[in-house]
Write an enzyme that holds these catalytic residues in place. Structure first.
Site, mmCIF file in Angstrom:
data_model
loop_
_atom_site.group_PDB
_atom_site.id
_atom_site.type_symbol
_atom_site.label_atom_id
_atom_site.label_comp_id
_atom_site.label_asym_id
_atom_site.label_seq_id
_atom_site.Cartn_x
_atom_site.Cartn_y
_atom_site.Cartn_z
ATOM 1 N N HIS A 47 0.792 -1.233 0.000
ATOM 2 C CA HIS A 47 0.000 0.000 0.000
ATOM 3 C C HIS A 47 0.824 1.283 0.000
ATOM 4 C CE1 HIS A 47 1.018 -0.208 4.278
ATOM 5 N NE2 HIS A 47 0.719 1.074 4.341
ATOM 6 N N ARG A 48 2.127 1.202 0.246
ATOM 7 C CA ARG A 48 2.900 2.431 0.399
ATOM 8 C C ARG A 48 3.093 3.148 -0.937
ATOM 9 N NH1 ARG A 48 4.628 3.254 5.430
ATOM 10 N NH2 ARG A 48 4.680 1.452 6.819
#
Length: 384
Positions: A209-210
């Site tokens: 998700h980063r």
């Protein structure tokens, strides 16, 4: 007994709810505190907030700011103002936040402008990567005067090097409290493996998700390609923002990768628990994987959880090497076995209790007995 002291606890994301639940529970078990839970609204999807809150036994928030999405600057600014208003309204003795999100930074800034003591849970973690907004958030939050609850001695040493030497306590990480409390329920009550047609130990879990990974089309495409070609089925519960980016790079429906909606906390814990390995860029998942003895491949050049790497249970990997590293873990049982067995890196599961008792002690209560980790040990600050 005197009237209870008010404590504002600010949370806004999935990891914050999970990791602050043991602190809130410990505070509520005493007669010393009145807890006011504030939901910033930074995560606003139902599965990432309300239902998660219920699964970790947090009470319903007393206040909800509903900040939602937006630029880092706009979101942080709105949160500073909103949290500041609530601190003026409730006049808490302590203001508690956990981690490294915009919610945490905003709580720290707002607390610094009010007559309250800011308490940072999970203080002192460092990746050394200032390109990550989370690194900036955690550094700035740690430099607001107040109490720093470091998960490990290594984290306390990071604070010492930066000149933060007062009121630093090594408590362990509340992720251990949460995981140990919830894993039995997850194993007994979650049907996530049956829903996805999975067999224990015969699949890979993934969560990415980063921004470094999902906003860079080249990196994301390399990650997706490795997961599609994986030698076992890959279950990837995708954050809404990640799912949007995944649609841009495309994904074959014929490969190993299966993108699913976000899971409730207990379902994700069970998915992780039964996996052969996990591919992630999440700090919290690195910790949970070590606790559950699941080999972890972290798609990042650095981590603020270096103890997992030093213990050999977590490997940092760049996207172009993910396919090779993943196959090694799956096909080499000796290598896989070597990446398990570090269950005690982050404490004994009593961090929330220590934090609550320390706060009570600082208000003048008699020193409590904390077994092997007595109050006298905890009161040795990082200045020692």
């Amino acid at each position: 007994m005197s009237a209870p002291e008010s404590v504002v606890v600010v949370a806004g994301t999935r990891p914050e709810f999970v990791k602050l639940a043991p602190v809130v529970a410990a505070l509520d078990r005493t007669d010393r505190f009145e807890t006011i839970l504030v939901h910033s609204g930074q995560h606003y999807d139902d599965l990432l907030s309300e239902r998660l809150r219920e699964s970790v036994s947090l009470p319903r928030p007393d206040e909800h700011l509903g900040v939602g999405s937006g630029s880092h600057a706009a979101q942080t600014g709105e949160l500073v103002a909103g949290i500041g208003d609530l601190l003026s309204k409730h006049e808490p003795t302590y203001t508690i936040a956990q981690g490294d999100t915009n919610t945490v930074l905003a709580a720290a800034i707002a607390a610094s402008k009010c007559p309250t003591t800011f308490c940072h849970v999970e203080a002192g973690l460092r990746s050394g990567d200032r390109e990550m907004p989370e690194e900036t958030n955690r550094v700035l939050a740690d430099h607001v005067e107040g109490f720093s609850f470091a998960p490990t001695e290594q984290a306390a040493e990071n604070l010492r090097r930066e000149g933060v030497t007062e009121d630093v306590y090594v408590t362990g990480n509340t992720v251990v409290d949460a995981c140990r409390k919830n894993i039995a329920e997850a194993r007994a009550g979650s049907d996530v493996l049956d829903r996805f047609g999975l067999a224990e130990g015969e699949y890979i879990a993934a969560t990415i998700h980063r921004p470094r990974n999902v906003d860079d089309a080249t990196r994301l495409r390399q990650i997706v390609s490795a997961l599609e070609d994986a030698p076992l089925p890959v279950i990837f519960p995708a954050h809404p923002r990640t799912e949007k980016q995944l649609s841009r790079v495309g994904s074959s429906s014929e490969g190993s990768l299966r993108v699913v909606d976000p899971l409730e906390y207990l379902d994700f814990l069970r998915l992780l628990d039964g996996a052969t390995a996990v591919v992630t860029d999440s700090g919290g998942v690195q910790e949970e994987a070590s606790l559950l003895s699941v080999p972890c491949l972290t798609v990042r050049p650095n981590t603020e959880r270096p103890k997992t790497v030093e213990a050999g249970v977590n490997v940092l990997v760049e996207p172009e090497m993910l396919d090779e590293k993943l196959r090694t873990v799956v096909y080499d049982p000796d290598r896989r076995e070597a990446m398990t067995g570090a269950r005690d890196l982050y404490g004994d599961g009593r961090a929330g209790e220590r934090i609550a008792r320390l706060l009570a002690y600082r208000l003048g209560e008699e020193s409590p007995d904390l077994d092997a980790h007595g109050i006298d040990d905890l009161l040795e600050t990082a200045a020692e």
